[in-house]
Write an enzyme that holds these catalytic residues in place. Structure first.
Site, PDB file in Angstrom:
ATOM      1  N   ASP A   1      47.019  50.034  37.966  1.00  0.00           N
ATOM      2  CA  ASP A   1      45.836  50.072  38.838  1.00  0.00           C
ATOM      3  C   ASP A   1      44.595  49.713  38.024  1.00  0.00           C
ATOM      4  O   ASP A   1      44.281  50.370  37.036  1.00  0.00           O
ATOM      5  CB  ASP A   1      45.674  51.465  39.451  1.00  0.00           C
TER       6      ASP A   1
ATOM      7  N   HIS B   1      36.266  48.659  46.728  1.00  0.00           N
ATOM      8  CA  HIS B   1      36.225  49.866  45.890  1.00  0.00           C
ATOM      9  C   HIS B   1      35.498  51.039  46.575  1.00  0.00           C
ATOM     10  O   HIS B   1      35.929  52.189  46.470  1.00  0.00           O
ATOM     11  CB  HIS B   1      35.546  49.526  44.557  1.00  0.00           C
TER      12      HIS B   1
ATOM     13  N   TYR C   1      35.708  48.718  35.860  1.00  0.00           N
ATOM     14  CA  TYR C   1      36.189  49.468  34.689  1.00  0.00           C
ATOM     15  C   TYR C   1      35.879  48.727  33.388  1.00  0.00           C
ATOM     16  O   TYR C   1      35.939  49.326  32.315  1.00  0.00           O
ATOM     17  CB  TYR C   1      37.696  49.735  34.771  1.00  0.00           C
TER      18      TYR C   1
END
Length: 322
Positions: free
Chosen positions: A44, A110, A49
């Protein structure tokens, strides 16, 4: 119990995956390599990130060593500054380039909350406040559907969406929502939202299933799931760790679960949850710990009060019960 679920596009999605949020550069590449060696077939990721190139490097090595691309389920996510229809495809293409892939198995919006479009991940005004945008959910979703049409992604879904927002998209979607990824653990079981998603044939993925003990904003006195004596007591009955117990809890109810770790021993232990079954009584016990507590809720201080950072955004998802 099997080790996968079947999505509404008929794809098989492994129940346990490796989460990569908060895995620092220099650590995530090895974590992905270890996970793949230990039998993980689900990784994932997310653009925000900041580590997708490293994940891509680990994937490249694994594929060069004989692992087949079609045997690994890879998820990524569209960030809040890329919700405008014209920004969706370039954002997805950047993720694909960073990961070194031709397609994603799953691509998620997201958050429902859009920020000012651009390349700054957290655009702020002169006073330091985030600059929000109000881009309609369906504008973003329609652009996501085109990614499926064009073969860039196999399935699309959402993350941190409530039932009302899912309903809004589902009413007019041409390509259905396959997955809703949300925070879930025994302190936030999300039972009503999961039941709602199930009624729509939408799978649920639980992020922060261990209560996100390494979250940077943790404060003294906040709950620590893995240190909870009641969790420890149930885990010891099965000869398992508290982490294995709470991962098994999700998988046993058909919820995909993506624990994050960079420690090889923990990565190995986190997928070792298919050799025991929780009794119905213990499941009821675990669910009784629900307190509606979110580990992952961005907050700010205003006039001495801690409030949700995005609470006044028109698409803020957590004002609703579920």
């Amino acid at each position: 119990m099997g080790t996968t679920i079947t999505l509404n596009n008929s794809a098989s999605m492994p129940l346990v995956g490796l989460g990569t949020w908060k895995s620092k550069p220099g650590q995530v590449e090895n974590a992905v390599k270890v996970a793949l060696n230990e039998g993980y077939r689900h990784i994932d990721c997310a653009a925000v990130y900041g580590n997708e190139k490293e994940v891509g490097s680990a994937l490249k090595d694994a594929f060069a060593s004989g692992l087949r691309r079609e045997d690994v389920f890879i998820t990524s996510k569209l960030w809040n500054t890329k919700h405008k229809s014209e920004d969706v495809r370039p954002a997805c293409e950047k993720t694909l380039k960073d990961l070194g892939l031709d397609y994603l198995d799953l691509y998620l919006i997201h958050w429902p909350t859009s920020f000012k479009p651009g390349d700054e991940l957290f655009p702020r005004d002169d006073t330091g406040n985030l600059i929000f945008a109000d881009i309609p959910l369906m504008e973003t979703w329609s652009a996501m559907e085109k990614l499926v049409d064009d073969g860039l992604v196999k399935a699309i879904g959402v993350s941190n969406f409530n039932a009302r927002q899912i309903e809004e998209i589902s009413k007019v979607a041409r390509v259905p929502i396959s997955v809703n990824q949300v925070e879930s653990h025994p302190y936030l079981t999300q039972k009503k939202l999961i039941e709602f998603c199930s009624s729509k044939n939408i799978a649920v993925t639980a992020f922060s299933p261990l209560g996100s003990p390494d979250r940077p904003w943790a404060k003294l006195g906040e709950p620590s799931l893995l240190e909870d004596p009641k969790i420890k007591a149930i885990a010891s009955k099965y000869g398992k760790s508290p982490a294995q117990l709470v991962i098994r809890y999700q998988a046993q109810r058909g919820v995909v679960v993506i624990p994050k770790s960079i420690t090889p021993a923990r990565i190995k232990a986190n997928i070792d949850i298919f050799d025991f079954e929780l009794s119905p009584e213990d499941v009821v016990d675990i669910e009784s710990f629900d307190r509606g507590w979110r580990a992952c809720l961005p907050t700010v201080e205003i006039d001495g009060k801690i409030v949700p950072r995005d609470g006044h955004h028109p698409q803020y998802p957590f004002h609703d019960e579920f």
